[in-house]
Design an enzyme around this catalytic site. Structure first.
Site, PDB file in Angstrom:
ATOM      1  N   GLU A 111       0.731  -1.177   0.130  1.00 41.93           N
ATOM      2  CA  GLU A 111       0.001  -0.041   0.104  1.00 41.93           C
ATOM      3  C   GLU A 111       1.135   1.247  -0.111  1.00 41.93           C
ATOM      4  O   GLU A 111       1.455   1.472   1.084  1.00 41.93           O
ATOM      5  CB  GLU A 111      -0.790  -0.089   1.089  1.00 41.93           C
ATOM      6  CG  GLU A 111      -1.747  -1.037   1.466  1.00 41.93           C
ATOM      7  CD  GLU A 111      -3.367  -0.706   0.620  1.00 41.93           C
ATOM      8  OE1 GLU A 111      -3.312   0.246   0.042  1.00 41.93           O
ATOM      9  OE2 GLU A 111      -4.249  -1.621   0.850  1.00 41.93           O
TER      10      GLU A 111
HETATM   11 ZN    ZN Z   1      -6.590  -0.829  -2.731  1.00 42.62          ZN
END
Ligand code: ZN
Length: 506
Positions: free
Chosen positions: A260
Site C-alpha cells: 500500500e
Molecule cells: Zn486498494
C-alpha cells in the site's frame, strides 16, 4: 517509453493504451508474451504479461524446478493506478535487458490491470460495482474468478498485490486536521491458519527484509497498520480474513505480499498531476525490491512455498484450524507511535495509538477427513468448482460417521472487533454419530492441497465461512447442513485423479 511517460505524466493511459503498449513490448522480445486470462464485467480483456528466459515456461506456464514463479497483480482498485504504471515500467526495463539477475531465477506473470473497468471508468470497482478485493470467498465477480483461475493456471510461489492508500480521511483530516505520513507499507499473509513454515518465512524473513531494503533506498517503508481514519482509534495490521487475495493465496500455500503506497492528497501541489511520477517511482521501487529479494532467495522461497502446497502444516498440534481469529490488545507493546502531518501547517508529530496487533487464534478444530454438504448442492458444486476444490457427488445413499454441528445461538458481531469481516459469531456444539447421506450429497475430502482453505470456508464455526457472505445466509439455530464426516478410507482416495469434479459410485 511507457504511455504515461510519453504523455509527460499529464494523462493516465486507459486500459487499451496499456494493453497495446505491453503487446508491443512482447512482439519485440522473445522473453515476453501476452496471455489472455479473461474478460471484465464491462467486456474489457484482462491480460497477463509473461516474462521469462525459459521457453518451456512460455509454452506450458508450469512451475519449473530451478525458478520461482511470481504473480504480480496491480490495480485491483481502479482508482489506485500507480501499481499498473510501475508494472509497465518494469516490463520495459526487463525487455531492454536490465535487472538481468531477475529472469535467471524467476518466471514472472504480470497482470498490470486486474480491473480494467476501474481504470477506464475512473472508479474503485468494476463495471458492475463489485469490489474484487474482498470477494475471494464468495467469488461473485468475474474478475475475482479469473484471478483465482490464474492462481490455478500458473501456480505461483509468490503473489504480490499492489495498492495505493489515500491519506485524506473524513474524520482524521477534515475534522481533526491531520494526515497520516507514510510512504510505503507492506503486509503479508497473516491468517494464523496459513502453513506454519510459510508464515515463519514470510513474517520472519521476507517482510522485515523488504522493509529495510526499500527504506535503505530512501523511501520510508513500514509494516501495514490498517487504515487510520481518526485520532484515538485502535491500530492493528492488515485484515486476517481470507476474503482478500493476500490471505486467500497464502492459505493455498503461496508466499503472499501486499503493498500500500501513498496516494497523495488532491489539494497538494506537485511536480506532476497528483504526484503521479513520484507515486510510480515508489511502486516501482517496492516491486523491484521484492523481486530482487525473491530472486536472491529463490531456492528457499520455492522450497517453503512448494512444501506448503504439497503438505500443509498447521501452527497448532496435528492438523488443526483456528476457527475464531481476531486481533486483540498487544500487552507486550500496548501503544504504538505513528507519524502524522498537520494539514494546515505541515507540522510533523508522532501520535500514540492503542496497539491492537496481537493475533488471537481461538477454538481449534481438527481437520476432519471430509465435509459433507447436504443443501443447495448444485449451487455449492459450482462454487467449489470456481475455487478448484475437489469433491465427490454421491450416486447412492451412504452411511458415514458424522460430527453434526448444532448451532445454538448467533450473536451479531460487535463492530469493534477488528481484523475480520465476520457478521455473526456462531455458538455451536457438535454431536458425533452414524448418519446416512443421500444421492446428490457432496463430499469434500480434506486430503487435498486446498483442504484447509475449503474447511475455513465450509465450516459454519469459522470466522471466514461462506455463510458470512451476502447471498449465503444459511446461519440459524439448529443442525447445520454442512458438517465434518469420516466416510472411510476408500471413499476419498478416488478424488485425487483428473478434474475438479469426481463422481464416486457407492
Ligand atoms: Zn486498494
Amino acid at each position: 517509453m511507457t504511455p504515461l511517460k510519453k504523455a509527460n505524466y499529464l494523462s493516465l493511459p486507459d486500459s487499451r493504451d496499456i494493453d497495446h503498449y505491453l503487446f508491443t513490448l512482447a512482439e519485440h522480445s522473445d522473453r515476453a508474451r501476452m496471455v489472455h486470462i479473461g474478460t471484465s464485467a464491462g467486456g474489457r480483456p484482462v491480460h497477463a504479461l509473461l516474462m521469462s528466459s525459459s521457453p518451456a515456461f512460455m509454452r506450458h506456464y508450469r512451475p519449473e524446478p530451478g525458478k520461482a514463479t511470481v504473480l504480480v497483480l496491480a490495480a485491483q482498485h481502479g482508482n489506485e493506478p500507480a501499481g499498473a504504471e510501475a508494472v509497465q515500467q518494469l516490463a520495459q526495463e526487463l525487455t531492454l535487458g536490465r535487472h538481468e539477475a531477475l529472469l535467471k531465477r524467476l518466471n514472472l506473470v504480470l497482470v498490470a490491470m486486474a480491473n480494467p473497468d476501474g481504470r477506464d471508468l475512473s472508479r474503485r470497482h468494476n463495471a458492475n460495482d463489485e469490489n474484487t478485493n474482498i470477494d475471494y470467498v464468495a467469488l461473485n465477480a468475474g474478475e475475482t474468478r479469473l484471478l483465482v483461475n490464474t492462481l490455478q493456471r500458473f501456480d505461483p510461489d509468490l503473489v504480490y498485490d499492489a495498492h495505493e492508500s489515500g491519506i485524506w480521511k473524513r474524520v482524521l483530516t477534515r475534522e481533526q486536521g491531520w494526515l497520516t505520513d507514510v510512504e510505503v507499507q507492506f503486509e503479508v499473509g497473516n491468517n494464523p491458519n496459513i502453513d506454519a513454515r510459510l508464515q515463519d518465512y514470510t513474517a520472519g524473513f521476507l517482510l522485515p527484509a523488504l522493509i529495510s531494503k526499500v527504506s535503505e533506498a530512501g523511501v520510508r517503508a513500514e509494516a501495514y497498520r490498517g487504515e487510520i481514519t481518526q485520532l484515538g482509534q485502535r491500530v492493528a495490521r492488515g485484515g486476517l480474513g481470507i476474503t482478500n487475495l493476500r490471505n486467500y493465496a497464502a492459505m493455498q500455500g503461496r508466499v503472499s505480499v501486499l503493498v500500500e503506497s501513498r496516494l497523495d492528497n488532491k489539494s497538494g501541489s506537485y511536480a506532476t498531476p497528483r504526484n503521479i511520477a513520484e507515486r510510480v517511482r515508489k511502486q516501482h521501487l517496492a516491486l523491484l525490491s521484492l523481486l530482487q529479494l525473491a530472486a536472491t532467495d529463490s531456492r528457499r522461497l520455492m522450497a517453503v512455498s512448494r512444501q506448503a502446497r504439497a503438505q500443509w502444516q498447521s501452527a497448532g498440534a496435528d492438523r488443526s484450524l483456528s476457527m475464531d481469529v481476531h486481533f486483540a490488545r498487544n500487552h507486550a507493546e500496548p501503544e504504538v507511535r505513528l507519524p502524522l502531518v498537520r494539514l494546515s501547517s505541515g507540522e510533523r508529530r508522532y501520535h500514540e495509538f492503542v496497539n491492537y496487533n496481537a493475533i488471537v487464534a481461538g477454538e481449534q478444530v481438527l481437520l476432519p477427513p471430509a465435509y459433507a454438504i447436504t443443501r443447495e448442492r448444485e449451487r455449492m458444486a459450482r462454487w467449489l468448482e470456481r475455487h478448484h476444490i475437489r469433491f465427490m457427488t454421491l450416486r447412492a445413499p451412504q452411511d458415514v460417521r458424522a460430527e453434526r454441528i448444532l448451532i445454538e445461538a448467533l450473536q451479531p458481531q460487535p463492530r469493534i472487533k477488528p481484523g475480520v469481516r465476520e457478521k455473526w459469531r456462531v455458538q455451536a456444539r457438535t454431536e458425533a454419530g452414524e448418519l446416512r447421506l443421500g444421492p446428490g450429497d457432496i463430499l469434500v475430502p480434506m486430503d487435498q492441497p486446498l483442504g484447509p482453505l475449503a474447511a475455513m470456508m465450509l465450516d459454519p464455526r469459522s470466522a471466514n465461512a461462506l455463510y458470512q457472505e451476502a447471498g449465503w445466509r444459511w446461519l440459524k439455530p439448529g443442525p447445520f447442513p454442512v458438517f465434518p464426516v469420516n466416510p472411510g478410507k476408500a471413499r476419498y482416495s478416488t478424488s485425487q485423479d483428473s478434474g475438479d469434479l469426481v463422481t464416486a459410485a457407492p
